[in-house]
Every structure is written in structure tokens, then in C-alpha cells.
Design a protein around this motif. Structure first.
Motif, PDB file in Angstrom:
ATOM      1  N   GLN A 311      -6.444   9.297  34.315  1.00 50.24           N
ATOM      2  CA  GLN A 311      -6.479   9.280  35.776  1.00 50.24           C
ATOM      3  C   GLN A 311      -7.015   7.954  36.315  1.00 50.24           C
ATOM      4  OE1 GLN A 311      -8.391  13.292  36.583  1.00 50.24           O
ATOM      5  NE2 GLN A 311      -6.528  13.240  37.834  1.00 50.24           N
ATOM      6  N   PHE A 312      -7.554   7.149  35.423  1.00 50.48           N
ATOM      7  CA  PHE A 312      -8.089   5.856  35.833  1.00 50.48           C
ATOM      8  C   PHE A 312      -7.392   4.741  35.061  1.00 50.48           C
ATOM      9  CE2 PHE A 312     -11.182   8.769  37.332  1.00 50.48           C
ATOM     10  CZ  PHE A 312     -11.815   8.165  38.393  1.00 50.48           C
ATOM     11  N   ARG A 322     -13.078   0.566  36.603  1.00 57.21           N
ATOM     12  CA  ARG A 322     -11.751   1.144  36.563  1.00 57.21           C
ATOM     13  C   ARG A 322     -11.356   1.655  37.947  1.00 57.21           C
ATOM     14  NH1 ARG A 322     -11.358   5.449  32.281  1.00 57.21           N
ATOM     15  NH2 ARG A 322     -13.015   6.377  33.529  1.00 57.21           N
ATOM     16  N   ILE A 323     -10.059   1.794  38.177  1.00 58.67           N
ATOM     17  CA  ILE A 323      -9.561   2.231  39.481  1.00 58.67           C
ATOM     18  C   ILE A 323      -8.873   3.585  39.312  1.00 58.67           C
ATOM     19  CG2 ILE A 323      -7.725   1.713  41.186  1.00 58.67           C
ATOM     20  CD1 ILE A 323     -10.234   0.114  41.646  1.00 58.67           C
ATOM     21  N   TYR A 324      -9.169   4.476  40.251  1.00 61.49           N
ATOM     22  CA  TYR A 324      -8.554   5.797  40.236  1.00 61.49           C
ATOM     23  C   TYR A 324      -7.094   5.669  40.650  1.00 61.49           C
ATOM     24  CZ  TYR A 324      -7.650  10.640  41.648  1.00 61.49           C
ATOM     25  OH  TYR A 324      -7.117  11.894  41.799  1.00 61.49           O
ATOM     26  N   LYS A 325      -6.208   6.271  39.856  1.00 63.12           N
ATOM     27  CA  LYS A 325      -4.784   6.091  40.132  1.00 63.12           C
ATOM     28  C   LYS A 325      -4.231   7.110  41.107  1.00 63.12           C
ATOM     29  CE  LYS A 325      -3.484   5.987  35.716  1.00 63.12           C
ATOM     30  NZ  LYS A 325      -2.745   5.703  34.473  1.00 63.12           N
ATOM     31  N   GLY A 326      -4.892   8.237  41.275  1.00 58.97           N
ATOM     32  CA  GLY A 326      -4.399   9.264  42.204  1.00 58.97           C
ATOM     33  C   GLY A 326      -3.281  10.084  41.597  1.00 58.97           C
TER      34      GLY A 326
END
Lengths: 341, 341, 341, 341, 341, 341
Positions: A311-312, A322-326
Motif C-alpha cells: 500500500q506504500f 514512503r508514500i501511501y498509494k491509495g
């Protein structure tokens, strides 16, 4: 022709590839060999050229950074992953374009048309810069550096690190700067002198222009020039601005000073390489627009690049996290029932 | 004539003093008055000029930073400390020199002869800089800026913050750099190219030359110029070097680059205002010599200034801590028994 | 005899090598084997000793850190690089010197004669330290630790990390300190008490003397002793000074305090391991001389080590950045005698 | 007798007071005067002694830090706040105790009995330190320094900065250390060697013993000694431990090393003045117990000191923030209605 | 009526003023007096009410933070500056509006109409937030907190620290966020899911909503509530969002999570009080828009406030440096030649 | 049955193992294979399942994190270390317990009985928490989360990172907090309100309760949940406390606020993820107890884990340095010669 990134195990095909690295070595018997790395926009593949392979000797004359037309076979190995077996190869020629050759398919590059971006930036000059001297200065610098400006990456890594990345960054960041200049110009309309929109937009367009001297263009991996390492793009860009301003009769000192300061200060803080931190609102706006644009680019590119189930994303270097991808939006056609309807 | 710093309570005398500040105010009855601050090398004294004092109106035309000949009476008050009562006064004239007037007695200034320091620095050029272009460059910059260079402080505060301080600092720091250049040049004689002594000494002499543009000279309290604040002496100094180098035919690019880099890097780290940290051994030496010389000056001046009984000075701002003063060496004659023996 | 670093692929020869590491393992069949690493001044080579190799068992008795005379064959492999095949081997004996054996050819070590450096440092004592007690203290410590002092590296990594490195560093750093002591002593001649040159030079010589207890000498890779890790060389050096001072009748308290403080403070800041930051000018000078000497050594060694075509060295760990190498001076024509031979 | 802090405006009375400072000055007429500051446990009051006041001359012989019996009149002024008018005065004498004189009423001091605290600490030795040498060491140091230890503050400011503060801190912090030693000793009972409770408790008791040499006791305001500033209590404490250990036959090296390390490391990090950060669990426990105890003392004292209506104290210096005071518990009897019900 | 800030020395007049502070004291004779501080939008003036002044007793019943109608005389003193002599006074009444009373003339407040700003923000909801639940949430929170939201400052100091400042900041920052959401939404149109404009704009509007609980409104000087200090506006705002979301049937979890995260992360880094740094592009945009808007407000307000002749403002606290004011645009009529033409 | 960690080279046996990872790959011929990693409490072993191995296909249905009964042969390889050859295998069944199967033998887990730890914590509630509402709150949260709480690790790495680690940490840290609450409660008995022991112990028990939502339990490697990454356990724990408190009639606001604050502040500083730093003495105690307990756990586990001959452990990640192991106590009976003597 098959795309290098589409080549399957065991498949034999013709591909275009950019040679990104050559690693010479010596085999068990003391004979020389070389590992060539070819890439297209999406993958980098290794091709070991052993002593006996006739292409090995030919390849000695192949410069890195150029494109080649190759006859290859795909080879998925247990230990070394996917490799290329080179059967034949030569540098691309003009006629290869008829077979679909386009250098920019082989390197990571901007998704936007450099010509259109360049033109759009010229539009911002017309729209925002009313002081004639200043508009002349910006136009002259752009036009004299057009070729180089259209292809340089914005950085070796970090953000917009691909062919045309500098131009894409400058376009986006100038658009943001222009909006902020208008918004805060109106918001704080009592300031005297008022916010200088022309300086803001000129500095946005030129803030990284020193990178044309700091970096040595290479389609695959840019390098730092010596003067780039020892002096740096922040100062080299200001030098260029001063040199050109000197050729424009009557260029106002105050405008030049505000522009120089905004370029010098665009990294925002001394510890990030700004010789002076922003001391004008104009310089603050340019700094913030640059900062936002580079950080969002780093995050968005990582989201686009990430193909895992996680999810990241992986850690984004420029942000340190890290970035949350949604949750991806399921396109309707993915549902087999729809397909058979 | 009496020295301002020697004037006693109740004593009436003539003194020379530099006017360092004027503070206008309004008294209880709404009438204007002004507090003038006069100084000599050792003290600053306040002189309140009340509404009725005829000198008050005269003083309106007295510019700050100039020297005045005053007739004053000393006045030790319980609440406001020692004050001056001004009986008469006027700007100094040429003839006052006959009475012992010397502007440099009125301001904090170097203990060394500016002429001698300047000459000594020229000697370092002869001794260390063999590349003719480079020697020409340094000499030309020195000679074109001689007047300003001989009196500028090295800083508003921090270190060498007195008239002639910049020159004193440059002399000492160049001497140290010259020694280090020789020592490390021999120590690492296998380096190819060898350490460039000429660049080290040229950069030592010129590292702060931009202060002549960054600061606006004032015998009592220097100020920053606008360009000094927005661009800074590090870049302004490098600009000057480039401008002059351009006038010297055949100035080698590599020498200029090494010199520019050493000037740009002399603050040692980005967070201390160096656009680039030192990336050559030459630049490292210049940085360290500058750092040592400024820190030791701050410590030594504070020791010399401190007259308390405490074993430590007040906090030295440039170091962030107090300095141990040690045990003064008792001169033999201090002992009364010796005197009467 | 062939130098280990000169051995070519397929060449069979006798070499001397220092055994720097042994890595035991188990092969595919569960049989034991061992990888021995041998080095000379310039390279480290791996020699796999498989189960069946008769030398394997013999090598179990070979201590690491010692020198061996080996009969070897060079083997350039594609996958594992250059390896040694050991045909025979034994520890060196006295007679090997006749064949050119010198232990210091096998390890990285100072280019200077330890004896000469040691003697030079004694010369500094004579020249700079007038207080007799203090000179006695320094001489006694040097002489009691001569053997150990002549071979210890200054650090595990970072700077002067080679046999004899500590001595080389102390020599250079004392020379610099002596110059600075003289220069600033004259510059600030009004200080009372004056700068204490003897303390500066004594502290320069002894500042790292605690490393003789902190580190356990090893020609290839020094280790930290337990007390070195838990107490550290800064304190261990001061302890030694106090112990010896106690044996010298009438050693002045003030001199000892100044010396102790300069040793304790030589790392310059608490976060770099100085229990107290420098609070005397003497301690400031010692700290700066140490800092310069270690940083310049790190930079210069990296330049000397770097053999790539790049214009910059690899990152210098002690500085956190790469160093510009400059443009080498073309040799051939340099020596007229060669030309006329 | 009236307490200095109870003296009202216009009231004339006899008080005891400790003289905490003398500020000499010169009045409007050039005559000398002096401001004396007297304090009791709760307030500091200024007493201006003008030229004509006969006490002024007498007071020249009064040392600061001593107690005096004064005849005074309270004087609440609009501009300078509450002042004392001194009518008569003399140093206290033995007989004043009959009138209630107690030096510790005049200075800020611990609320606990120093004798009891000292005895309790001795109890911890008996309870936790089984190694006989170690117990001897701790007892000998305590007993040889009993007087000084019972009255020294733990610091000039920051925490436990009052007479007896060091002892109070050591008592509390040893109690916490003893608990942690037992808890973690049992929790991690598989450690070999097991946690050394004796070392933990000995280090807790002795961690700040160097303050007896670092600070010069003064009932009102402690000062740093010269050796305290240049060497510091962390090292001075370890020196003392080593000196005494040397007098105890057969003191085990390992125990001494663990104890030394725990003392050296008790500040927890290099930047807080620990020459080495804790590298044993014993040292970690001592560091944490010290940290907790000092921070909670700073917070609790500030809560006790704060008498405003605000819900938060002033900023606690040691924490860098204010502390929430909470809702005081209303004693039932405070409500007058309850009283008359 | 005369504006408090226009009152001249010796002038007697009626003024409106907000009482910002009361300082009680005791005069030389032990009698009580009080210093009242009254302010209008531009100045704060002190009014000493001595013992004998009949207004002194009356003023005891005057709460701080309210407006008063005063009859005063201006008094410029030499020592204490401009003071007010209060001749009569009373709290304002409704009828005073007929005489021009407007509370917002007496305190520093937004230059914009709170009603218009509030309405504009509602317009952003309509324009950018398509998800109905989310629009409902934002509208409900705004409407339930309208009164408080229209007058709260954004901070005690730092930026937008005046009545209505929070609303002004939220309006500007939402406008910037909306633009950035559109720009980057189109720029990175390949992102899946696409940038969530609704979440960006909702978080922009609500990011500081917790300040309505963190701060206690006061027209002159806001205070922190206890829960504001112990929990903080970042969390209190998120709590409010969760509470209201719970009342909206079918509020999507993912939308709520993205909104919560953007609010929690708006300070950008943990050390600036964000429990989590931004991990979505939406949260990054909200953070940057907040950062820009607060920093530019701090700089612009300081430029507007600065009335000195200096070319730079005083240090802007939020930036840590001074801001260059630039060259004011001379209105044509300033030129005397024009006037006499 | 043989323990996986006891299996020798060449030995064929039955073992239990937890499957911790599966790495699929493609072999030289393009055929799929998979590397399975099995572990018990002490080792992790890799088992390559090549294309032809019938178990390979079976293993596709084996979920990671579960236990399996395997028939294996040990294989010590020269290049890849010790590997498993899988002959047969299946998920464990109930009956395997008869053969000694215990899941907790296969994963790293607490040495203490979770049931006993849980019960002991309940005992602390009875002992320290007198406020009935508060005791109810804590008991209810514990009981509703018993299963999850008994097995969750305290972290992914850092400290107590093993099954049951959270419970072990909470037990130890509550014990320490209870002691500190009692000690400082008595020490500062004059505080009004007194230290709130109930709040301290409740916060100690609940400080990490949010980890039950932040982490997703896995016996081998826990993961972060999405809400755990975007909101974090500090806030999630406070949410849980507020939710449950809302269900308890008459729960006092002040108690809830103190408890919330202590949970929010337990990381001690903003940069370590505390939305607010501790502003009550209760919160300070909870923070310090947490800090000590986690750091000592990290150090002690590393000492227990370290089996090298070195005197120091590897670097302890949570401390950033190595830990001295000390001199193990030789039990006399260890030497077999002694036993047979």
C-alpha cells in the motif's frame, strides 16, 4: 522490432537499446570479456559478451550513451536474472527511424512535449513580465540555450532526473510561481513597492539555468562538470544573468539585484546551498514554488513507478519516507462480466 | 587637552571625541532634547543636551561618525553613571593636530601600522606567488582598493571588529596560510599537481575582499550595504576577482577556478555561508587559517579587554564560552619592599 | 622474488605476504576449507585453500598479522576476480631479509623514517619548551613509550590509519603548533601571562599519547582495547601525563592544569568527545592544529590513492565529500638527464 | 525578631539576613554609596546605604555569604519596589541562636535532614554492595567528604540548586538506581555476568562526587573553581575514585573499570559532557536514574515555587517548557460557610 | 472624539480605548496605584492612576479586554515616553456607536471583511469538493463554529496573530491549495487514484479548526486553553472532524482517513508538532500551502509595520531574518518641481 | 523429531518449522522454482525447491507465517551456506503436539508466561489505581484486547520485537512506573494536587495499546497497518482510551485529560513522534520509564544474543553503539576434566 522491455525468455528478436554502461572483466582463463548494459525507457538489461563472441571486439568501438540496433535472444537465468544474448548489433542509422526508432523511447524522459513546454514558458514571459528589459533578458537566455535547456534533467537523482526534466520542472514551477505572485500581489496590495511579479516569474524561469553549466548532458546518466562541482549551478546561473544583463542597455540595478537575490536564495537555507537565505518576498515565493514542485515530483514519480502490491511506495529519497498509494480506481472493463456482456 | 577617558568627576577640560550616536527625546515639558554619545579609544560617554543648552541646537548639524573638539565638565551621577556636561564644541579642524588630535585615538583600531601591514602583505605576494598573472591580479586588487582596505573592520562584531581590523586579519591569516602551504607542500610532495602555494596565498589575501563592498565603512559602527545583505561578501569578492582577471591577458582558467573556489569555500560549510564546501586542499588550508585566526583574535581581544578579578573572561561570542585568563606575571617592581630596598 | 602486487595471471612465483584475515568455511561436500587473505603494501589477495590442499592444514597454525613466504600462482577469474593459488608457504625467517624481506613493505605504513620523525620531535622539545619540568615530562613519556609510539597508527580509519601514522601525525601537527605558538605569541604580545609556547608544544606532542593504551597495535588492522572503548584515549593520555608529572619534583600546578586542559580539549567540542571544549588560547591552538592535520592527511592520502580517470577522488570519509584532483603535470620532459641519456 | 520576608512597609524590626551581594556606586555628588542585598529563605531585599549612612562604612568589612543581625525599616517604593532602610547591623554571634538564628533559615536549602539523608545512603551501601572492596571505597569517600557533601548544591542552577541539594539528589537517585538494579537484575537473570548491582549503586552514590571539587561552596551562590571549569566534575569524580581505589589492596581491575565507566558516562551523551556514552547496562541505569531525578526535581520545584493563578508554571529551564499545575485539592475547611455551619 | 493614536502632547480629548493590561503597584508612601494600558489599532498607551486619582478606584471594576470611553490628556515625558492622564472614563455603551465607536478600530484585526472571507470559503467548497459527504462535513463544521471562526487569530504570535487572522489565513491558504490541487491533478493525471482535490480543499479549510479549542479568544491577547496546551490544535481539529463525520451516514472510511492524515500532518515534520509527516501527496500540498501562507504573512506584515528609514525590516520572528523593503514608489506629487509647474 | 537448529550436515530427519518467506524465481532453463525459508526459535534456514521437486508445487498452497512438519536433509554448501533439502512436508495438525509441536518454539518470543504477565499487570491496577472509574477503564481495555495483547511484539525492530514482546515491555515498564510514582509521590509530598499514581500506572499500562491497531500481528514479521502508518499508535491508543471512557458514566474530565496527555507525550519529544512533549510530572515519569525499559531491553537482548569472542556486542541499533559484555563467570563444573577428577 520488439521492445527491449517486451522481450521474453527464449525469444529471438531485433530491438533498439541505448548502451548505458560497459564493464570489462577477465574470465576464468584470463581472457577478456565485457558486460554491456542496454536500456529502453522501462528496463535495463545486461548482455555478457564472452571472449569468443565476435560482437565483443566490435563493441569496443561503441560509445556509451548512444543507441544501437541489436539482434538478441532473451535468457532468463536462475542465478543472474534476465540476460541478453547478443547475436548481432550496430549503431542506429537514420533509416532506422522508418522501423520506429526514437531515441526518447530508450531513455527515461519527460511525458510532455519539450517544444510545447518551452513555448508555454515563453507565454508566461509575455503574461507576467511587464518590464521590457527583464523580458528581453529572460527571452535572450532561453533562446541562446534552447537546445540544451530542452533536454537537460533537473538533477542526477532526487527529482525530475530524466531527459527534459529541467524544462518540465521549470514549466510547472513557473506556473505555480505565477499564481502565487498574482495571489499574494493582490492579497498584500498595500505593500510599497508592490510585489514584483516580473522578478518572481523571471527568477522562476531562470532559477536553475546554471544547471546547463553544472551538468554535462548524457541521455542515460548526467555528470557534474568540474566547474559545476567547485562553483555550483546557483552561482553559475547568476553569472549568466549578470553577463546577459550587461548587454542590455539601461537594465535597472534594482531589478537586477532582486533577480540575482531570488536566484541565489532559491535553495531557501544556507545549509541547502543558498549563499543567502531569501530576504525578499519575491525570493521566498520562488523558493517555495521550487521546493513544492520538486518534492511533489519525487512523490508522484515514485507512485507512478511503484508496481508492488504494497500500500506504500518504497522510500522516496527526497522526502525520507514512503508514500501511501491509495486505492486504485477499478476501470469498468476489468470486470470479465462486462467483457462478455 | 585631556583624554576623554581620563576626565574626572567635576573636572572641566578640553577633549577630542568622536560622535558615535545621537538620541533625540522630549522632556517632561514636551521640549526637545538630545543625548549625544562621544567616544575615544577606551570609553563611550553620554552627554545630555537639555532644551535650554545652546549647544543642543548647534549639535543638530553635527554628523555622527565625525570628531569634535569639546569643552566639557565630568559629572558622576548616582543613577545614570558618568555623564558629560557640554560647555562648548565644534568639529575638529586641521590645526587641532597641533594640539594632538588624531582620529585613530578616538576609535577602536588596530595596534599595528596599516602601512606596514599592507607592505608586509605585498611581501608575501613576492615570496609565495610565482605565477606572474596571479601576482598581478592580487597586486592590482590591493592597490586599487588600498584606502578602503587599510581602514575597514573585518566584521560588525565577532572578530577584528575595529578600524583596520580587516587588514590586520588578512596579514595574520596570510602569514599562517603561507606557512601551512609550505609545510604541507613539502609533507605531501608526491601530490601531482603539487599543492598550489600561489593560489593559497592569493586566496588568503583576497578571501574577504568582498567586505569592501559588503560593508559601508564607519569609524564607529560599520553597516551592511544592501548588496552586502542580499548577495554577501563571499560572492562579491569572487566577482571582483573575476572582473580583474578578465583584464589580464592569458590568465589561466585552472588557476582562476582554484582561486574562485578557495574564496567561495572559505567559510568551510554551507551552513556558515559557503556556497560550496572546500573540495581542494588549497581551499581547506585557506578555510582553516581563516577559522583559527578569527577565533584566536576573538579570544585574545576578550582577554585583553577583561579587567575584572574573575579568572575567566566574559563569554566570547564567537566561541560560545568564557576564556581562562591565567595567572598574570607579577612585575618585580610591584612589590613595595623592592621599591624601598 | 616477485611482489605480491606485481604477480600476473598464470604467473608462478615466490612472494612475501602478510596474512590479514582467515575465513573458514565448509564446501559443498561438507568438508572444511579456508580463505586466507595476504597483502603487501598495495594489494590484498584472497587465497582459497580447499579441503584437499595440503597447505590448508598447515595454515591452521599460521597467526594472522604475521609475514609468510609463499610459492603462489596468479589466477584471474571471471567471477571472483584475481585469486592466489598457494603451492607452498611458511612463516618468514631471519634469512629472508637477504632475499629482500621487509615487513614494512607488506603493510601500509608511513613514508617517513620513524627514527627521524622521533628525533625531530625531540628537537621541538629543545626548541620550544623552556620550562625544565615540562621538557622532562615530555621527554620521559616519549622515551618510555618509544617502541609503541613509533609504529602505532593514529586511528583505525579516518586519518593516518597506517603503521607509524601516529608518529607522522604528531610530528606534523607539532610543527604546525610550534609555528602558531610563535606567530600568535608575537601577534598578541600584550597578553599577560603571554601565550605559553611550552604548553602548546607539549600538548601537541602528547595529545594522542593515550592512543598507545586505547589501541592494540596490529600491523594490518588495529583494535580497540576494552579500556580504550570504555574510557578513551583523551582521558588515558591525561592520566599518563598526571602519573609522570607526579614523579617530577616541583612540577608547577598551573603548568600541569594548562597541559591537562589542552589534552582534554583537543577534540574541540563535547560532541566530538572532548570532555571540555577549549577554554585557553593554548588549547584552541592545539585543537586547530590537530583538526587541520587530520583533515589534510585524509584529503591528501585519498588524492594519492586515487588512480581513476575521474577528476574527483572517492568521497573522503573524514570530510564527507570528494576532493578535486587537479590537472597532473605531464612528466616526460621534466627530467633533462633522462632526455640526454 | 521578625522574618525578613515578613517585614511590612513602614515596619521597624530586627531581622536576620544573609548578605548575598554588594554593589558599590557613586551618587549624584560623586560620593560613594553601596547597595547591599540581604536574603532569607524566601526573599531577597535590597538595602541602599547612602554616603551619609554610618552603616555604609561599617559594611565595607562585611563579607558576602555571611549572616547578619539587622535593625531595619521596610520601605515600599513606587519606583524601586520594596527596600530596606538599615538602622543598625552586625555579624551574627553564637548567642543569636537563642533568638532563633539558624543559618539554614536564610538560604534556600533542602527540606530534608542532611544527617538522615547521609545515613540512608550508608544504608544503601550495606544493602546493595556485597563486594567488600567496593563498599569500603564508597564509605571511605563519603566519610572523608562528609561536611562538604552535606551542604553542596547539585548545580548552580538547573536542578537541586540549593544548600544540601547534592545530597538530596544523590539520595533520591541512589534509591531509584537500587530499585532499577534489582528489577532488571531479575528480569534479565540469564545475563552472564549478571547485572552488577554493587557497581550501579556505588556509581549512583559517587556519580557527582566531583562536584565537591568543581564547585566552591557558598550558601547563597556557588561558583565554579578553576579546575572545575577546565577539567569538570565528571573527570574530577573519577580521579577521586581512582585515588582512593589505589589505597585499597586488591581492588579488582574489572570492578574499578565498570565503576569508572559508569561515572564517566553518566551524562549519557558526548554533547552533554560525557567523555564516553554508556556502554554497559550498569552505566545506562545510572545515567537514566540521574536524568529522571534531575528533571523531576526541576519540574516539582517549579510547581512548588509557582504561586500565580495561571494553570501552568513558568518555563522550567531544564525542560524547556512549562508544567501544568493541575487542580489544587480544596481542603474542606477553606470554605467559610462550612466553618460557620 | 480623537483617535488614541492621534492624541498629542498637552491635548485634552475624548478617546475610545481597549484596556489591554492592568499593573497594580505601591507608591513611595505605600499607597496603591495602578498602571492601565489602553490601545487602539495602532498604539498602546500607559495611563498611571495614582493613589489620589478618583478613577483609580473605579478602574478596579474594569475588566481587561473590554472597550472604554475615556477623557484624557496626552503627556509626553522625558523619562517614560508618552503617557495618558485619565480625567474620566467608563465602559462603552451601545450609544457610543453613534460617536463612531467600533471595537475593531481598537484592536489589530484583519483588513478584510470576515463575512466576505467566510462566504468565499463556502464558494471553494462548492467548487472543489464533489464528494457530497465531505462537502456536508466541511459546511457543518464551518456553520457550527461560525462566530468563533470569524474572529480567532491564527496564533498568539508568529503569523496572522490578530482578530480574524485565522479566517484570513484559511481563506488565502485554501485558495492556494485549490490552485495547487488543480495544477498537480492535471500535471500528474496518470496517478491512480488521481489526486483527491476534495480532500485537499477540505483539509485546507479545516487544518487549523482545532485552534477554536486550543485558544481562548481575547481581542487583545489570546491565551492557550489547558486542553490546548496538553493536547494541541492538531489533534483537537482531527477529533472534531471525526466527531462530525460520525454523524454523517455512509461517510467513506478512505476519505476520512485521507482527511485525518492531511490535518495531522500539516505541520510537515515531527519536530514541528506533526504526529505524522505527510505520506500522501494531498497532505504534502496542504502542508506546503500552510507553510507558504504563514511565512509570507509574517514577512508582509512586518514590511507593512516597518516605518523606519532602514532598508530592512526588523527581524521577522517566523523567518529568523530581516526582510528587504525595496525602494518605495514615489508618488508623482512628491516632486516639488511638479508642484510648482 | 529433531530441532531445525540442531540438524547437521547430511542428517535426514523430521523437523517442525515456521515458514517465514517464499522467494519465487526462474532457473537457467526458464523453469520456475522457489526458495522457502523455515525457522525455529534460533535459526532461519533456506530450502530451495527446484522445478522437478514435487514439493515445489505443493508448497504453492502453503501460507507464510504458519508451521509445517517437514522431512528434510541438511546440506552444508561451500558457497550458499547451510541449506535444507525438503523430502516431504505438510502443515502441522493437532496431533503433532503429541510429537512435541509448540508454535512458540518456532518463533522468537518472550521467555515469560503471557498469562502470568497479564495477571501481574492486573495486580498493579488493584494496587495503584484507587479511582474506580480509572481502574474500570484500564481493566476493560485489557480484557477486551486480551488475545491480541498477549502476543503482539512491541515493535518491528528496535526493542521487544518478538511475540509477546509488547506484554513483557508493558509489565516491566509498569513495574518501574509504579515504583517511581511511589518514590516521587512521597519525595514531593507537598505538591498540591499530589502526584497522581493512578494516572501514572494507567498510562504505563495503556501507553502502547495503540500498537494493537498500528501493527498487524504475524508470528514471524509484523507489518504496519495503513491506519498505523498514517495515524500511528500514539493517537490510536488515545482514541481507544477516549472511546472506552465515554462508556463509563461519570468519568472525570481532569483524570481523562491527564491520562490522554501522558499517552500522547510518552515519546518524550516532538521529533520522536510525541504530538506534545510531557507537561505534567505524571507524563514525565511514564516517558522515562518507557525510555529506560526499551533501551535496556535492546542492550540486554543484544548481550544475550551475542555469541562471539569479542568483548563487545554488535552495534545495538536503538543505542547507536556496542555494549560491553563483561567477563563471564566461569562455573567451575564446566570443565569435564574436573568432573572426572
Amino acid at each position: 522490432m520488439v521492445r527491449l522491455s517486451d522481450l521474453a525468455h527464449g525469444q529471438e528478436a531485433e530491438c533498439f537499446g541505448a548502451l548505458s554502461k560497459k564493464e570489462p572483466g577477465t574470465d576464468k582463463n584470463g581472457n577478456p570479456f565485457v558486460r554491456c548494459y542496454f536500456r529502453d525507457k522501462r528496463v535495463v538489461r545486461v548482455a555478457p559478451l564472452w571472449f569468443a563472441n565476435p560482437i565483443r571486439e566490435v563493441s569496443e568501438g561503441w560509445p556509451v550513451g548512444e543507441a544501437y540496433r541489436l539482434k538478441v535472444r532473451g535468457d532468463q537465468t536462475a542465478r543472474y536474472g534476465f540476460q541478453l544474448e547478443i547475436i548481432a548489433g550496430r549503431p542506429v542509422i537514420e533509416d532506422d527511424k522508418a522501423d520506429g526508432y526514437d531515441f526518447f523511447d530508450l531513455v527515461e524522459s519527460t511525458d510532455y512535449s519539450p517544444d510545447l513546454l518551452f513555448e508555454t514558458i515563453h507565454g508566461y514571459i509575455d503574461r507576467y513580465i511587464q518590464e521590457e528589459c527583464l523580458a528581453t533578458l529572460v527571452r535572450r537566455i532561453l533562446d541562446e540555450n534552447e537546445v540544451s535547456f530542452k533536454r537537460m534533467p533537473a538533477a542526477q537523482a532526487f527529482h525530475h532526473s530524466f531527459t527534459g526534466g529541467l524544462l518540465e520542472h521549470v514549466w510547472s514551477m513557473t506556473r505555480v510561481s505565477g499564481f502565487l505572485a498574482e495571489h499574494y500581489g493582490k492579497y498584500y496590495s498595500k505593500l510599497d513597492p508592490p510585489l514584483n511579479r516580473g522578478v518572481i516569474v523571471a527568477a522562476a524561469i531562470l532559477h536553475d539555468i546554471g544547471k546547463l553549466r553544472e551538468l554535462v548532458y548524457h541521455p542515460v546518466e548526467v555528470k557534474y562538470s568540474t566547474v559545476g562541482s567547485l562553483v555550483g549551478h546557483v552561482l553559475l546561473g547568476r553569472d549568466l544573468v549578470r553577463e546577459v544583463a550587461r548587454t542590455i542597455a539601461g537594465f535597472p540595478d534594482e531589478t537586477l539585484l532582486l533577480l540575482e537575490h531570488a536566484i541565489l536564495a532559491h535553495h531557501g537555507k544556507e545549509e541547502f546551498g543558498a549563499p543567502k537565505a531569501p530576504q525578499t518576498i519575491e525570493a521566498l515565493i520562488v523558493h517555495y514554488a521550487d521546493d513544492i514542485d520538486s518534492k511533489i515530483n519525487a512523490a508522484a514519480r515514485e507512485r507512478l513507478r511503484s508496481t508492488t502490491d504494497e500500500q506504500f511506495t518504497d522510500k522516496v529519497f527526497a522526502l525520507g519516507r514512503r508514500i501511501y498509494k491509495g486505492i486504485p480506481q477499478e476501470p469498468a472493463v476489468d470486470d470479465p462480466k462486462d467483457l462478455t456482456a
